[in-house]
Design a protein around this motif. Structure first.
Motif, mmCIF file in Angstrom:
data_model
loop_
_atom_site.group_PDB
_atom_site.id
_atom_site.type_symbol
_atom_site.label_atom_id
_atom_site.label_comp_id
_atom_site.label_asym_id
_atom_site.label_seq_id
_atom_site.Cartn_x
_atom_site.Cartn_y
_atom_site.Cartn_z
ATOM 1 N N VAL A 72 0.839 -1.201 0.000
ATOM 2 C CA VAL A 72 0.000 0.000 0.000
ATOM 3 C C VAL A 72 0.873 1.251 0.000
ATOM 4 C CG1 VAL A 72 -1.748 1.295 1.291
ATOM 5 C CG2 VAL A 72 -1.961 -1.188 1.056
ATOM 6 N N ALA A 73 1.986 1.224 0.736
ATOM 7 C CA ALA A 73 2.907 2.366 0.737
ATOM 8 C C ALA A 73 3.468 2.603 -0.660
ATOM 9 C CB ALA A 73 4.041 2.138 1.731
ATOM 10 N N GLN A 74 3.866 1.523 -1.317
ATOM 11 C CA GLN A 74 4.399 1.652 -2.677
ATOM 12 C C GLN A 74 3.335 2.220 -3.615
ATOM 13 O OE1 GLN A 74 5.725 -2.011 -4.507
ATOM 14 N NE2 GLN A 74 6.981 -0.914 -5.976
ATOM 15 N N GLU A 75 2.110 1.725 -3.484
ATOM 16 C CA GLU A 75 1.021 2.233 -4.317
ATOM 17 C C GLU A 75 0.764 3.724 -4.043
ATOM 18 O OE1 GLU A 75 -3.733 1.437 -5.151
ATOM 19 O OE2 GLU A 75 -2.583 -0.101 -4.097
ATOM 20 N N ALA A 76 0.839 4.107 -2.769
ATOM 21 C CA ALA A 76 0.627 5.515 -2.410
ATOM 22 C C ALA A 76 1.704 6.398 -3.027
ATOM 23 C CB ALA A 76 0.605 5.675 -0.889
ATOM 24 N N PHE A 77 2.949 5.961 -2.996
ATOM 25 C CA PHE A 77 4.024 6.748 -3.592
ATOM 26 C C PHE A 77 3.883 6.827 -5.117
ATOM 27 C CE2 PHE A 77 6.384 6.201 0.454
ATOM 28 C CZ PHE A 77 6.732 7.527 0.660
ATOM 29 N N ILE A 78 3.424 5.752 -5.728
ATOM 30 C CA ILE A 78 3.188 5.776 -7.182
ATOM 31 C C ILE A 78 2.089 6.783 -7.516
ATOM 32 C CG2 ILE A 78 2.275 4.414 -9.117
ATOM 33 C CD1 ILE A 78 3.772 1.972 -7.854
ATOM 34 N N LYS A 79 1.002 6.744 -6.730
ATOM 35 C CA LYS A 79 -0.087 7.708 -6.949
ATOM 36 C C LYS A 79 0.401 9.140 -6.748
ATOM 37 C CE LYS A 79 -4.041 4.779 -5.803
ATOM 38 N NZ LYS A 79 -5.139 4.538 -4.858
ATOM 39 N N ALA A 80 1.221 9.335 -5.729
ATOM 40 C CA ALA A 80 1.750 10.675 -5.474
ATOM 41 C C ALA A 80 2.623 11.136 -6.641
ATOM 42 C CB ALA A 80 2.546 10.681 -4.173
ATOM 43 N N TYR A 81 3.463 10.251 -7.145
ATOM 44 C CA TYR A 81 4.337 10.605 -8.269
ATOM 45 C C TYR A 81 3.509 11.018 -9.487
ATOM 46 C CZ TYR A 81 7.928 10.316 -11.847
ATOM 47 O OH TYR A 81 8.772 10.606 -12.892
ATOM 48 N N ARG A 82 2.466 10.244 -9.750
ATOM 49 C CA ARG A 82 1.617 10.543 -10.905
ATOM 50 C C ARG A 82 0.831 11.838 -10.726
ATOM 51 N NH1 ARG A 82 -0.474 4.357 -11.684
ATOM 52 N NH2 ARG A 82 1.366 3.612 -12.812
ATOM 53 N N ALA A 83 0.511 12.163 -9.472
ATOM 54 C CA ALA A 83 -0.280 13.371 -9.200
ATOM 55 C C ALA A 83 0.582 14.618 -9.005
ATOM 56 C CB ALA A 83 -1.146 13.143 -7.958
ATOM 57 N N LEU A 84 1.898 14.457 -8.917
ATOM 58 C CA LEU A 84 2.778 15.603 -8.651
ATOM 59 C C LEU A 84 2.645 16.748 -9.657
ATOM 60 C CD1 LEU A 84 6.203 14.452 -7.202
ATOM 61 C CD2 LEU A 84 4.556 16.031 -6.236
ATOM 62 N N PRO A 85 2.372 16.492 -10.926
ATOM 63 C CA PRO A 85 2.218 17.632 -11.832
ATOM 64 C C PRO A 85 1.102 18.590 -11.405
ATOM 65 C CG PRO A 85 2.544 15.637 -13.107
ATOM 66 C CD PRO A 85 2.387 15.214 -11.659
ATOM 67 N N GLN A 86 0.108 18.094 -10.665
ATOM 68 C CA GLN A 86 -0.996 18.948 -10.206
ATOM 69 C C GLN A 86 -0.738 19.567 -8.837
ATOM 70 O OE1 GLN A 86 -1.843 15.667 -11.549
ATOM 71 N NE2 GLN A 86 -1.915 16.782 -13.479
ATOM 72 N N PHE A 87 0.343 19.162 -8.146
ATOM 73 C CA PHE A 87 0.627 19.711 -6.817
ATOM 74 C C PHE A 87 1.049 21.167 -6.953
ATOM 75 C CE2 PHE A 87 3.481 20.656 -3.247
ATOM 76 C CZ PHE A 87 2.669 20.304 -2.179
ATOM 77 N N ARG A 88 0.324 22.049 -6.216
ATOM 78 C CA ARG A 88 0.593 23.490 -6.319
ATOM 79 C C ARG A 88 1.231 24.067 -5.058
ATOM 80 N NH1 ARG A 88 -4.596 22.760 -7.972
ATOM 81 N NH2 ARG A 88 -5.332 23.661 -6.043
ATOM 82 N N GLY A 89 1.325 23.269 -4.017
ATOM 83 C CA GLY A 89 1.940 23.768 -2.789
ATOM 84 C C GLY A 89 0.981 24.499 -1.873
ATOM 85 N N ASP A 90 -0.337 24.323 -2.081
ATOM 86 C CA ASP A 90 -1.318 24.963 -1.196
ATOM 87 C C ASP A 90 -1.220 24.415 0.225
ATOM 88 O OD1 ASP A 90 -2.215 26.406 -3.365
ATOM 89 O OD2 ASP A 90 -3.837 24.997 -3.825
ATOM 90 N N SER A 91 -0.827 23.147 0.345
ATOM 91 C CA SER A 91 -0.588 22.537 1.649
ATOM 92 C C SER A 91 0.843 22.015 1.649
ATOM 93 C CB SER A 91 -1.576 21.387 1.900
ATOM 94 O OG SER A 91 -1.367 20.347 0.962
ATOM 95 N N ALA A 92 1.311 21.620 2.815
ATOM 96 C CA ALA A 92 2.646 21.036 2.897
ATOM 97 C C ALA A 92 2.659 19.719 2.122
ATOM 98 C CB ALA A 92 3.020 20.789 4.352
ATOM 99 N N PHE A 93 3.796 19.380 1.529
ATOM 100 C CA PHE A 93 3.895 18.144 0.750
ATOM 101 C C PHE A 93 3.537 16.930 1.594
ATOM 102 C CE2 PHE A 93 6.354 14.393 -0.474
ATOM 103 C CZ PHE A 93 5.827 14.169 -1.732
ATOM 104 N N TYR A 94 4.049 16.865 2.844
ATOM 105 C CA TYR A 94 3.780 15.672 3.649
ATOM 106 C C TYR A 94 2.304 15.545 3.991
ATOM 107 C CZ TYR A 94 3.574 18.140 8.157
ATOM 108 O OH TYR A 94 3.226 18.945 9.207
#
Length: 199
Positions: free
Chosen positions: A50-72
């Protein structure tokens, strides 16, 4: 540079195509994510998946990350949602690990060995208290358990927990209060405290 600024710099490097920057984020947060997920999923192999899947999802979603909240905070939300989806797919009740951990991942059992308790009776009492707290946390409904773990184990602020759990900060405060009350109720007999006091 603050932690948030360091993370944002790494995210921006990933967004520009520097994959190594994401490896640094994984290295930085892998242990925390695994610890968080181990509160929701019992089997260590499943936690890793599940951790690996979460990191994969995060990697794929990073182009949409705008920094409105902290990364963690953003990453924790992805991890929690991934774990919930995993649980729903397997029709399992969320499980937790059997011992609370401090920031360095040590269990209460290990911490007990570091303290000078003096007598065998006090060592037994300390172990019983740790077991009572663990059992109380495991018995909490998922929303209360998640809130108390994020606050007391992960040390997140109420604001970050609200963002992670996607609920108002007042709801977070209520969940943490209710979780603490439930844990205190289980602890009172072990501590011989009167019913007006909380831990």
């Amino acid at each position: 540079m603050s932690e948030r600024e360091v993370d944002l710099d790494l995210v921006q490097r990933v967004q520009r195509g520097e994959r190594r920057a994401f490896d640094l984020l994984v290295i930085k947060y892998q242990r925390k994510i695994m610890r968080l997920l181990s509160r929701m999923i019992h089997d260590p192999a499943d936690v890793e998946d599940v951790a690996q899947e979460a990191f994969i999802k995060a990697y794929r979603a990073l182009p949409q990350f705008r920094g409105d909240s902290a990364f963690y905070t953003w990453l924790y939300r992805i991890a929690i949602n991934t774990a919930r989806n995993w649980q729903a797919a397997r029709h399992r009740r969320p499980n937790t690990v059997s011992a609370l951990e401090n920031e360095d991942g040590e269990t209460f059992d290990q911490i007990d060995g570091l303290s000078d308790h003096g007598t065998p009776e006090s060592m037994v009492a300390s172990r019983q208290i740790a077991e009572t707290v663990n059992a109380a946390i495991e018995a909490l409904p998922e929303d209360l358990r998640t809130a108390i773990v994020l606050r007391e184990i992960e040390g997140m602020s109420y604001e970050d927990i609200a963002t992670t759990m996607q609920c108002p900060i007042g709801t977070v405060r209520s969940r943490i209060f209710r979780a603490r009350e439930a844990i205190a109720a289980r602890l009172r007999p072990a501590l011989d405290r009167d019913t007006d006091r909380r831990w």
